[in-house]
Enzyme design. Structure first.
Site: not given
Ligand code: GLC
Ligand code: GLC
Length: 827
Positions: A483
């Site tokens: 993300d």
């Molecule tokens: C968080 C989110 C997941 C995402 C991951 C890496 O665990 O829940 O959707 O893939 O972060 O950013």
């Molecule tokens: C932030 C976190 C990531 C998560 C995301 C969800 O970027 O670092 O882990 O998946 O928020 O919105």
């Protein structure tokens, strides 16, 4: 056993010191009604949705930590204390918290009075039951005062915190003997109320927070408890609570049982009222009647225990390593149920008001859950698919209460669609139920747009190939699984979220090698599914796309020693030796290895060797290296995190299993196992103080090698880490996985292992599988004997109901003479 220990026989983790390095929590409830409970009784309950239907208040990130909960106070004239130590924090003579499967028992003892409280949500009940046993352990009679405390949340947890100009005037309660009702907003649009009941006559109560606590007191020293008497207050606005008061006398050795019930009720519009302004309590009384005696509560507890015994009996491991047994047989499966239920909504790190169910998250959660209750997985798949858009893109999140896509987040994460193939295929392989593919499933929750689930899968597959970039690799969109790799954001405004800010895809060349690998893995699954369904043309078309993707990765996704991560907006390489920071990323190494792209050319081996060399640490594999040390506007959020945390070179436990599976593709069982143990919580008990979070569940992130304190864990419970590790250890290391035609056996283990066995219930049959490794190999099935007959290959056929005995002998050369094996199978 600094803070506690595993009690495997009882399937419990026992905490012996309330001052754990962080609250160590548990979840109650498996359907509709849920609670979070910490080892000092902090936490809260909600019905279905932690944002829209929260029953009681909890104060996140507060001082002291873990503030708010179902609290009990005892005043014996000399001591004021709480059985869970908090909130009073009077030193106890004895304290113990047992977190079990969907229940928690906390026991405290002070000055010869023992208070034991078991918290649980009975199966199928919309209530948390709290069974309390008070015992006089001394030699003289004891008289003391007991107070309960529950503070109501005004339903919408977000609004409850920010709309005080309204909220402090709306609170309403009703008092009916020992049942204290919360009915805020019931007279207008709400069809629900809550109550807190005690199954005995009470000597007083409070329903107004200020009257109970006092304006200048705290949870640790409420005025009513200090004074030894409540004020029988009736809340009008401000902060409604429910607190029972009872005077108790116990002879030496005597015990008394009290049952508290925190319940949630919904009424039909025409049945809301008993009389004007008086709520209809019929359903509440019926609910109370189900659990108001010790016998009824004990029966419900037994039912819950039996439920878990049954669930856990689907996969049971018998291995020489107790730590592995307890993770596979108890805790990892338990966490998989919790992540299935919660997705990423409510934990001690997710506040329950921001993110609901994630499209990609919930699909991935299924791979650790589907064997437990396939019917619920089925329902979930349909819910998720219903939030897909007609072009195959998807809402990134949806709310559990409404099952509607979350407009605030929107879509555009180009990995999302592929996970639907994973979720669906996992369900079919487990259950054998192909009929799910014929279900008519809406797009964007609009039934008029419904098509079959199979069509959704085709559209998901096509979404990737309809969105290819200049190198024939998938365009990344807003972001892929990571993300925080936001290649199209260019955000300068600290007030905007990277996930929702403008997505500048116009003219972008940003491609993801990770999605390419993901596409090859699940695209191949899609091909196999088409073949299984006899859709040969579609299988062929899809196979061509998969092959083209493999070629594109080999040509444009390879950096020489590892796979590139991406191309940025301008078409520059991301995750290349050419870069100064972020030369190598874990995700593409994992996915391209799992996809076996360039296996023959040695790419997989090289990539995984590079992971070992550059990303591995004693606490797990970091996400990227070198960590980013400055904000790179063209990379987005990843470069906002300090080095070593979260997506910037943290150990993101969710993706470590991708590398483990990659290792098993190479047959390197020793290495896969080492990676497994590094992040597996049961193996981290000795470093409690560093690891901080619960030793019985996985956490999302462990601080990486560039962090201030490498090895420090955060964000426990709600993470894809749970499902991925369970799936990896059971299906890829221990090596028993469901296939359309039966159970495949293909272990990849440390070569020193001798033998282990797995009992697997599968589509009505029960398979007792023993795996032995006389030649000390890591991989290879030399002989498979099913019910005394030798079988060629490594698939145990689906033999239907009954008990089946399976012997697997590992070795590098097949011990099966194929001619005779065929004869046996043909018989
Ligand atoms: C968080 C989110 C997941 C995402 C991951 C890496 O665990 O829940 O959707 O893939 O972060 O950013
Ligand atoms: C932030 C976190 C990531 C998560 C995301 C969800 O970027 O670092 O882990 O998946 O928020 O919105």
């Amino acid at each position: 056993m600094k803070y506690g220990f595993f009690d495997d026989a009882n399937r419990e983790y026992v905490i012996t010191d309330p001052k754990t390095p962080f609250p160590w929590i548990n979840y109650l409830g498996n359907h509709d009604f849920f609670s979070l409970v910490s080892n000092t009784a902090g936490g809260y309950s909600f019905y279905k949705d932690a944002k829209f239907r929260r029953l009681n208040r909890y104060r996140y990130n507060n001082v002291p930590m873990d503030n708010g909960g179902r609290y009990f106070y005892i005043n014996d004239g000399e001591n004021i204390w709480s059985p869970g130590w908090k909130p009073v924090k009077t030193p106890l003579d004895h304290y113990e918290c047992r977190h079990g499967l969907s229940y928690t028992t906390i026991k405290g003892q002070k000055a010869d009075i023992e208070a034991e409280v078991t918290f649980f949500v009975p199966l199928n009940a919309w209530a948390e039951v709290q069974k309390m046993k008070l015992t006089n352990k001394g030699k003289t009679e004891k008289t003391f005062k007991l107070f309960s405390y529950n503070e109501w949340c005004l339903w919408n947890a977000e609004d409850d915190q920010n709309n005080l100009q309204r909220n402090l005037s709306t609170g309403e309660v009703e008092i009916d003997g020992a049942t204290l009702y919360h009915k805020t907003e019931y007279k207008e649009r709400r069809n629900h109320y809550a109550f807190y009941h005690l199954n005995q006559e009470i000597d007083g109560y409070d329903t107004d927070r200020e009257s109970f606590i006092g304006l200048y007191n705290e949870f640790s020293n409420p005025r009513a408890v200090l004074d030894g008497k409540p004020s029988n207050s009736e809340a009008h606005g401000w902060s409604p609570i429910a607190s029972h008061y009872k005077e108790i006398t116990l002879a030496p050795g005597e015990s008394t049982d009290l049952i508290f019930i925190l319940g949630y009720i919904e009424n039909e519009e025409e049945e809301k009222w008993e009389s004007k302004g008086v709520i209809n309590k019929t359903k509440a009384k019926a609910l109370i009647d189900q659990y108001n005696t010790v016998e009824k509560v004990d029966a419900a507890l037994k039912e819950l225990a039996d439920y878990w015994t049954e669930l856990l009996s689907v996969i049971t491991l018998n291995h020489a390593d107790d730590k592995l047994n307890r993770m596979v047989n108890i805790w990892n499966q338990y966490q998989c149920m919790v992540t299935f239920n919660m997705s990423r909504s409510a934990s001690f790190f997710e506040v329950g008001i921001g993110r609901g169910m994630g499209f990609r998250d919930s699909n991935q959660d299924l791979i650790g859950f589907v064997h437990q209750v396939p019917e619920r997985a089925r329902e979930r798949i349909i819910d998720i698919a219903s939030t897909q858009f007609p072009d195959g893109g998807c809402y990134h999140q949806y709310q559990p209460l409404t099952k509607r896509g979350n407009d605030a987040i929107g879509g555009g994460f180009n990995d999302d669609p592929m996970w639907l193939i994973l979720g669906t295929v996992s369900y079919i392989k487990e259950s054998g139920d192909f009929s799910i593919l014929d279900e008519m499933v809406p797009f964007d929750n609009d039934p008029s747009l419904a098509q079959t689930l199979f069509d959704h899968l085709t559209i998901s597959f096509n979404h990737v190939i309809n969105n290819l970039g200049p190198n024939g690799l998938p365009l990344i969109g807003r972001a892929d699984w990571n993300d925080c790799l936001n290649l199209n954001c260019f955000s300068k405004d600290p007030n905007e979220s990277f996930q929702t800010t403008e997505n500048n895809t116009e003219g972008s060349k940003a491609e993801s090698v990770m999605i390419a690998g993901l596409f090859v893995v699940y695209g191949t699954d899609y091909v196999a599914l088409c073949q299984e369904l006899g859709k040969t043309e579609e299988a062929e078309r899809a196979q061509n796309c998969v092959d083209a993707m493999k070629e594109a990765v080999k040509q444009f996704g390879w950096d020489g020693e590892w796979f590139l991560r991406a191309y940025d907006f301008y078409g520059n390489k991301v995750g290349s030796d050419e870069n100064e920071e972020g030369k190598i990323f874990i995700e593409s190494q994992g996915w391209c290895s799992m996809a076996e792209i360039g296996l023959e050319e040695g790419m997989v081996e090289k990539a995984l060797d590079s992971v070992k060399e550059r990303l591995d640490t004693p606490y797990g594999i970091v996400l990227n290296n070198p960590a980013f040390t400055e904000y790179k506007i063209e990379y987005g959020e990843i470069s906002t995190y300090p080095a070593g945390y979260k997506e910037n070179a943290g150990i993101f436990c969710h993706n470590n299993p991708w590398i483990m599976i990659g290792e098993t593709k190479l047959g390197r069982g020793n290495q896969a196992w080492e990676y497994f143990k590094q992040i597996c919580p049961a193996y981290l008990e000795d470093i409690h103080d560093l690891h901080k979070v619960e030793p019985y569940v996985y956490c999302q992130m462990i601080a990486g090698k560039d962090a201030y304190k490498p090895g420090e864990g955060k964000n426990s419970w709600l993470s894809g880490t749970a499902a991925w590790n369970f799936y990896t250890v059971v299906q890829h290391i221990l090596g028993v996985s469901p296939e359309y035609k039966g159970l495949k056996v293909d272990p990849c283990i440390p070569n020193e292992w001798d033998t282990y066995s797995i009992n697997r219930k599968f589509r009505g049959g029960e398979y007792a599988i023993t795996i032995s490794n006389p030649d000390k190999v890591s991989k290879g099935v030399a002989k498979l004997i099913v019910n005394g007959e030798v079988i060629e290959g490594n698939i145990i056929p689906d033999l239907g109901e009954g008990n089946h005995k399976v012997e697997v002998i590992m070795g590098t050369t097949s011990l099966v003479d194929s001619a005779s094996a065929e004869a046996v199978v043909a018989e």
